[in-house]
Write an enzyme that holds these catalytic residues in place. Structure first.
Site, short mmCIF file in Angstrom:
data_model
loop_
_atom_site.label_atom_id
_atom_site.label_comp_id
_atom_site.label_asym_id
_atom_site.label_seq_id
_atom_site.Cartn_x
_atom_site.Cartn_y
_atom_site.Cartn_z
N GLY A 156 8.32 102.08 57.98
CA GLY A 156 8.16 101.46 59.31
C GLY A 156 8.90 102.26 60.37
N PRO A 182 11.99 97.45 62.21
CA PRO A 182 11.75 98.28 61.03
C PRO A 182 13.00 99.03 60.58
CG PRO A 182 10.51 99.08 62.95
CD PRO A 182 11.21 97.85 63.38
N GLY A 234 13.44 92.14 58.69
CA GLY A 234 13.68 93.55 58.39
C GLY A 234 12.61 94.13 57.49
N LYS A 239 10.65 101.82 46.89
CA LYS A 239 10.02 101.36 48.15
C LYS A 239 8.51 101.28 47.97
CE LYS A 239 9.80 102.37 53.10
NZ LYS A 239 9.90 100.96 53.48
N HIS A 296 12.99 108.06 51.03
CA HIS A 296 13.51 106.76 50.58
C HIS A 296 13.64 106.72 49.06
CE1 HIS A 296 12.53 105.42 54.67
NE2 HIS A 296 13.33 104.40 54.44
P1 NAP Z 1 13.62 94.19 46.94
O1 NAP Z 1 14.91 94.52 46.27
O2 NAP Z 1 12.34 94.36 46.21
O3 NAP Z 1 13.76 92.66 47.44
C1 NAP Z 1 12.70 91.87 47.90
C2 NAP Z 1 12.91 90.48 47.31
O4 NAP Z 1 12.04 89.56 47.98
C3 NAP Z 1 12.58 90.40 45.82
O5 NAP Z 1 13.59 89.69 45.14
C4 NAP Z 1 11.25 89.66 45.83
O6 NAP Z 1 11.04 88.93 44.63
C5 NAP Z 1 11.44 88.72 46.99
N1 NAP Z 1 10.20 88.10 47.45
C6 NAP Z 1 8.93 88.55 47.31
N2 NAP Z 1 8.07 87.68 47.88
C7 NAP Z 1 8.81 86.66 48.38
C8 NAP Z 1 8.50 85.46 49.10
N3 NAP Z 1 7.24 85.14 49.40
N4 NAP Z 1 9.52 84.65 49.48
C9 NAP Z 1 10.78 84.96 49.18
N5 NAP Z 1 11.14 86.09 48.49
C10 NAP Z 1 10.17 86.92 48.12
O7 NAP Z 1 13.47 95.02 48.29
P2 NAP Z 1 14.63 95.54 49.29
O8 NAP Z 1 15.03 96.92 48.93
O9 NAP Z 1 15.68 94.48 49.43
O10 NAP Z 1 13.80 95.68 50.64
C11 NAP Z 1 13.14 94.55 51.22
C12 NAP Z 1 12.34 94.99 52.44
O11 NAP Z 1 13.23 95.39 53.46
C13 NAP Z 1 11.40 96.18 52.23
O12 NAP Z 1 10.20 95.96 52.96
C14 NAP Z 1 12.15 97.34 52.83
O13 NAP Z 1 11.29 98.37 53.28
C15 NAP Z 1 12.82 96.65 53.97
N6 NAP Z 1 14.02 97.31 54.50
C16 NAP Z 1 14.19 97.25 55.83
C17 NAP Z 1 15.32 97.77 56.40
C18 NAP Z 1 15.51 97.64 57.89
O14 NAP Z 1 16.50 98.14 58.41
N7 NAP Z 1 14.61 96.95 58.60
C19 NAP Z 1 16.29 98.38 55.62
C20 NAP Z 1 16.09 98.44 54.25
C21 NAP Z 1 14.96 97.88 53.69
P3 NAP Z 1 10.03 89.52 43.51
O15 NAP Z 1 10.73 90.67 42.90
O16 NAP Z 1 9.84 88.35 42.61
O17 NAP Z 1 8.76 89.93 44.25
#
Ligand code: NAP
Length: 266
Positions: A163, A124, A97, A157, A153
């Protein structure tokens, strides 16, 4: 039971995915990976209490130890490409995602998955309403080709534009062919005022504010009229039905596909 590892487990989406997997009757949360929070019991991150799944920070080790059927990735644009390659090398189906991979990286992953015979999904946007928005926008573009996209958003973000907005512009462009909109001699008095240009004059505008989750308007203009198609995700739960569909369908695919719509409509 499908064995699931969640990557990005400490993040906002990762917690929601773990909760959805935990509540589903045909899936088992076997591992939780994040660069943050190592040693924390995953259940305490989504109010289930201790469940005996501890956060760890090495994806390859977790995949080798837990041998999951699927690894779900909601990490960061910097981590997602390498994580997905790691999954495929470990023989695990990726359901991704995280946004931010470019077209070349996505194609590379699809090619690698095909060679390995492993199904998976890169989406995305997992909100089913958003997938419908893209489908309806593509249809509208055949009749009203002048269009701009505003995506909105939360202010944490990292990547812009979203995406989903890129996927929407791609779907619209497929319908419009060589159509070019807008003025050739336009002047921007503040850089970026007209948004980013996707191609063919389609502008994408990104709004980042606290209080927002994930929203998008696709505005079409014609003679004396406009048409607006809008989708709103009010909370992160909105993505979960799509994630679970993706996990289940990935089991029956022989390569990674790009876009939830491929699993819903094709
Ligand atoms: P978030 O709260 O920042 O969570 C991301 C997590 O991943 C953080 O805890 C981060 O840790 C960790 N991380 C970073 N690098 C890593 C690695 N190499 N291995 C394992 N974990 C790692 O972000 P979020 O709001 O959950 O969103 C995450 C992503 O999903 C974004 O790209 C967003 O755009 C996307 N998204 C997609 C959808 C969809 O429907 N496809 C919907 C919502 C969001 P650190 O803080 O230590 O870096």
């Amino acid at each position: 039971m499908l064995r699931i590892v969640v990557s990005g487990a400490y993040g906002r989406m990762g917690r929601e995915v773990m909760k959805a997997v935990w509540k589903s009757e045909d899936m088992e949360l076997v591992g939780a990976v994040d660069s943050a929070g190592a040693g924390i019991d995953a259940g305490t991150l989504f109010e289930a209490g201790e469940i005996g799944v501890l956060l760890e920070n090495n994806l390859a080790e977790a995949l080798q130890r837990w041998r999951p059927d699927v690894a779900v990735d909601f990490t960061t644009p910097h981590a997602v490409y390498q994580n997905t390659i790691t999954c495929l090398k470990c023989g695990v189906r990726p359901v991704v995602g995280t946004t931010g991979m470019d077209a070349g990286q996505i194609q590379e992953i699809i090619d690698l998955s095909e060679k390995a015979g492993l199904g998976g999904l890169i989406a995305p946007n997992f909100a089913i309403g958003a997938v419908l928005m893209i489908k309806f926008a593509a249809e509208a573009a055949r009749h009203m080709p002048h269009v701009e996209i505003i995506e909105l958003h939360h202010d944490q973000k990292i990547d812009a534009p979203s995406g989903t907005s890129i996927k929407t512009a791609e779907a619209i462009s497929e319908q419009r062919g060589d159509f070019q909109q807008g003025l050739a001699n336009e002047v921007e008095k503040i850089t970026g005022a007209r948004g980013g240009e996707f191609g063919g004059g389609i502008r994408i505008h990104s709004v980042r504010l606290p209080g927002l989750v994930a929203h998008q308007e696709v505005i079409f203009g014609g003679l004396g009229q406009t048409l607006t198609i809008r989708h709103d995700s009010f909370n992160r739960e909105s993505f979960m039905p799509g994630v679970l569909v993706g996990v289940r369908k990935a089991m029956h695919l022989e390569r990674v596909v790009y876009g939830l719509e491929k699993l819903l409509f094709d």
